[in-house]
Enzyme design. Structure first.
Site, PDB file in Angstrom:
ATOM      1  N   GLY A  91       0.812  -1.209   0.000  1.00 20.48           N
ATOM      2  CA  GLY A  91       0.000   0.000   0.000  1.00 20.48           C
ATOM      3  C   GLY A  91       0.849   1.264   0.000  1.00 20.48           C
ATOM      4  CB  ALA A  92       1.746   3.743   1.549  1.00 22.11           C
ATOM      5  CD  GLU A 130       6.542   2.302   7.956  1.00 22.15           C
ATOM      6  OE1 GLU A 130       5.840   2.024   6.962  1.00 22.15           O
ATOM      7  OE2 GLU A 130       6.871   1.453   8.806  1.00 22.15           O
ATOM      8  CD  GLU A 157       2.210   3.931   5.184  1.00 23.89           C
ATOM      9  OE1 GLU A 157       3.284   3.750   5.808  1.00 23.89           O
ATOM     10  OE2 GLU A 157       1.418   3.004   4.934  1.00 23.89           O
TER      11      GLU A 157
HETATM   12 ZN    ZN Z   1       2.172   0.284   8.508  1.00 21.85          ZN
END
Ligand code: ZN
Length: 873
Positions: free
Chosen positions: A260-261, A263, A297
């Site tokens: 998904g993404a 950080e 995130e």
């Molecule tokens: Zn996470």
């Protein structure tokens, strides 16, 4: 090789500072790394490195030649004297050949695309030799050099520390990150990108430049993400007292991303699916996902980055906690009960099946062979439920105090789940160690509840029992602390005051009892009449509740429960009973009638929000209903579910459905306000119900809705209804959609996914034809998920066709995907989880494919690990 939690040892050498200098190119990049190493134990230096071409190695200024170091099995070993040393490596990488999207890789085409990195969990070792483990925290200085025309934008995590031109049309930029971080949080981005920017001042007075970067064709779709980011930053200040800690914060969108993404410190990188949003190409659900993932995130900056994980077994320490924070944020921004319904529905759909099959593992696993396969619904979603349970135990203020202490005590450290529970407990003077068992024990506990009303004594005795089924490696399970939030309702749906035996005063109408033993009774006094118990309110523990309700009792809760979640859940349980009656040949049974008539009543209740009504009108999905069949036959499950829905549509009445639909259509807008979103959600639900009793009527309505839809939500809903209800009627709008969104990757993904969900035997041929669409490619994870992932995991009747053809086809594709991208292959392969509970023909066909693949020796570690575990059944 299997890695075990029990074998954890602290690093023998740590890194005080690392200086990285990149010479970036698409075919070839070079990395010069200077590591200031500090000895912690009497061992040689061991650095991880995979797929690197080692050009030079120096220790304290002296170049080492072959024989002075060992390079084997992804480890570079150097023996040195003394307690400190400076180690320099120069390596070459091939970004354009990196189709696994781990380490440094190219997003998009060679001439237009950009370079970026993904390091979690173990991608940094694909960039340079390094102790690639999360408990080695170092300060980073990063210099990027590249051709200025081809790579005008150069970004890395940390604060900017200079930039300038170089000879030969090249340029450079430097970044210094003052916060020590583990290697998995390193990131860089280089290429042609546009940006939108905003100023932000933190609550503690820091001025921050916020930048969101994307390719030129999609930069105008980033505004919603920017708004979401600002809301997230404010929320973390207010809810947790957490401020951002660098002068810049970058967010970058890419279409080529495995997850998904991510950080990365100061430089979050997003799958475009979770960053871009505009009404013409995004649904309401997608807007909410963007808001949630941007928040997720961002929240990692504290829960993950400032306090990170000691080792990957502790993954849920950051993920479960951050999902919980994200859920709380979304609940505050939107409707809290709807958010709870959505989260629990996801848990049941994705995590419960995972926990009931061969891939079952504890929230904190005790061993793994490939960590990428543990970014699971269990670690994320069940992990979030555990945090929620503990937060509930401490209460709002106690939890905040505990979180404050956790952040203060472990800032700049790599922590464990024990550290977390200890900090939360210490701040409140309580011992939370009993909750640790939840982290170590796999499987979904069954909570059985039995109520007995003693009319003569005006007492209600609630007997609670728990039992967790055995799972691989865990034959005997222990009792867990299970908080059960509850209310007791009288026959008019009024919550009764609650006083437990031995207490002097009664509570208001709700309280929490904690089951700590295998079995425990709770006796409530002064109960004037036989009550109906509303149990596990708000889903106070991640368990399966087994309680023998009469249909009328569930109908009462469905009508009166003030807890929005439990109201919905009463409807889900009642629908489950109705399903059982249908299955057993009693389509006019008591539960069917109670369910349909209660909902028909609520349909006309103006006090119910449109979106909640839409949720109430949705029984458990085909995937969840598997649990109600001894052997699963997806065709039969679907037929029964449709039969129930038809009964519901008839109970409400086709005219009432159409009238409500027309009224909602009248009020339609493309607004993103809650009321508009709710209307669209209900409209979609009604259209599907209408289709079950009046197919041609629904086709006419959907055709009109498709043509004049003001937003993607309405357009996609109409398209789906058309395609499912009448294949011929679906063709023209499908072709229209394909053309209208040519070049819009995220909209095209929806087009692929909508068709991958078409039910029945015809689906496979459709999916195979779509593989020939020029826009289809196995190289793009989103596209693979949209077509193959949706088909295999969200289309039970299509994937599980009785002849096994879809299993064999997917088996072939898995081999092809694996050669490109092991992480994606492993994820798609989880579709075979649960093969053992299929009915016999399907079971044999699925098992043959799994066994054949599992026996191959040429597949990645990621895919091999999933297949080996799934094969066990
Ligand atoms: Zn996470």
């Amino acid at each position: 090789a299997v890695i075990r939690l029990a074998d954890y040892r602290p690093p023998a050498w740590t890194v005080e500072h690392v200086d990285l200098a990149f010479d970036l190119g698409i075919d070839r990049s070079e990395v010069l790394a200077t590591l200031d190493l500090v000895r912690q134990a009497d061992e040689p230096i061991r650095l991880n490195g995979e797929g690197l071409e080692l050009l030079e190695l120096h220790v304290d200024g002296r170049r080492l030649v072959e024989g002075e170091y060992i390079l084997a099995n992804g480890v570079l070993e150097v023996g040195v004297e003394g307690d400190r040393c400076t180690l320099v490596t120069r390596v070459a990488l091939r970004p354009a050949e990196n189709t696994a999207f781990e380490g440094l890789y190219l997003s998009g085409s060679r001439d237009k695309g950009f370079l970026l990195t993904q390091c979690e969990a173990e991608g940094f070792r694909h960039i340079t030799y390094y102790p690639d483990r999360p408990d080695v925290l170092a300060k980073y200085t990063v210099t990027l050099r590249a051709d200025k025309a081809r790579f005008p934008v150069l970004l890395a995590g940390g604060n900017p520390d200079g930039a300038g031109d170089l000879p030969d049309g090249r340029h450079w930029a430097r970044f210094v990150d003052p916060h020590p971080k583990p290697s998995y949080l390193f990131a860089l981005v280089a290429g042609r990108l546009e940006r939108i920017s905003q100023d932000y001042t933190t609550a503690d007075g820091r001025k921050v430049d916020l930048h969101i970067w994307a390719e030129a064709d999609v930069i105008d779709r980033c505004d919603y993400a920017m708004d979401s980011l600002v809301r997230s930053m404010r929320w973390d200040e207010q809810a947790y007292g957490r401020n951002y800690d660098l002068d810049v914060f970058h967010v970058v969108a890419t279409h080529d991303f495995n997850m998904g993404a991510m950080e990365n410190k100061g430089l979050n990188i997003f799958n475009a699916k979770y960053l871009l949003a505009d009404p013409d190409s995004s649904t309401d659900d997608e807007y909410r996902h963007v808001e949630a993932v941007v928040a997720h995130e961002y929240f990692h900056n504290w829960s993950g980055n400032r306090v990170t994980c000691r080792d990957w077994f502790q993954l849920s320490l950051k993920e479960g906690l951050t999902v919980f924070r994200e859920q709380s944020f979304s609940a505050d921004m939107n409707s809290a009960p709807l958010k709870r319904i959505e989260d629990v529905a996801l848990l049941r759909r994705a995590q419960f099946p995972e926990d009931a099959g061969p891939l079952s593992h504890p929230v904190r696993p005790s061993q793994y062979s490939e960590i990428n396969n543990f970014y699971t619904a269990t670690v994320y979603e069940k992990g979030a439920e555990l945090v929620r349970m503990i937060a509930g135990h401490l209460g709002h203020d106690g939890f905040r105090k505990g979180m404050d202490l956790y952040f203060e005590r472990h800032d700049g450290e790599a922590a464990t789940i024990e550290d977390y529970l200890k900090a939360l407990g210490d701040a409140n003077g309580v011992d939370l160690s009993a909750y640790l068992a939840w982290y170590g024990q796999a499987g979904t506990p069954r909570l059985s509840a039995e109520g007995r009303y003693e009319a003569d004594k005006h007492r209600y005795r609630l007997l609670l029992r728990q039992r967790t089924p055995a799972s691989a490696g865990q034959p005997n399970k222990q009792a867990l602390p299970v908080p059960v939030r509850l209310s007791l309702f009288d026959a008019n749906g009024r919550a009764m005051p609650l006083r437990l035996e031995g207490e002097s005063a009664a509570d208001a109408g709700e309280r929490t009892v904690v089951l700590t033993q295998a079995e425990q009774a709770f006796v409530f006094e002064d109960i004037a009449s036989a009550p109906v118990a509303s149990l596990l309110r708000g889903f106070s523990a991640p368990v399966v509740l087994e309680c023998e309700y009469a249909p009328a009792e569930l109908a009462l809760l469905l009508r009166h429960d003030a807890d929005g979640f439990n109201r919905w859940d009463a409807g889900q349980q009642l629908a489950g009973l109705a399903y059982d009656e249908y299955r057993d040949g009693k389509p006019e049974g008591a539960a069917v009638v109670a369910w349909a008539s209660a909902l028909a009543g609520l349909f006309h209740d103006a006090s119910i929000d449109d979106a909640l009504l839409a949720e109430l009108l949705t029984p458990p999905g085909e995937i969840e209903l598997v649990e109600r069949q001894a052997e699963r036959d997806p065709e039969r499950i679907r037929a029964i579910r449709r039969g129930m829905l038809r009964a519901l549509a008839k109970a409400i009445g086709i005219d009432a459905l159409k009238a409500r639909y027309a009224a909602l259509r009248e009020a339609a807008s493309d607004g993103l306000d809650a009321a508009s979103q709710s209307r669209r959600q209900l409209k979609r639900r009604l259209l599907d119900l209408i289709a079950l009793v009046d197919a041609s009527g629904a086709v006419a309505l959907a055709g009109a809705q498709y043509s004049d839809a003001p937003s993607m939500t309405d357009r996609l809903a109409a398209l789906t209804t058309l395609a499912v209800t009448d294949a011929a009627a679906g063709e023209q709008p499908l072709a229209h959609f394909r053309q209208r969104y040519d070049g819009n990757a995220l909209a095209l993904d929806k087009w692929f996914a909508a068709q991958a969900q078409l039910p029945g035997d015809a689906a496979l041929a459709r999916v195979q034809a779509l593989e020939d669409d020029p826009a289809f490619t196995l190289k793009n994870p989103n596209r693979v998920q949209a077509l193959l992932g949706t088909f295999a995991r969200a289309n039970p009747t299509g994937f599980h066709r009785a002849d096994g053809a879809a299993y064999r086809w997917l088996g072939d594709r898995l081999v092809a995907i694996d050669a490109l991208n092991p992480q994606v292959a492993a994820r798609v392969a989880t579709a075979f989880n649960g093969w053992k509970r299929l009915e016999a023909t399907r079971r044999e066909a699925a098992h043959a494919v799994v066994a054949e693949l599992a026996a191959r020796k040429d597949l990645s570690r990621d895919l091999t690990d999933i297949l080996a575990r799934v094969a066990l059944g």
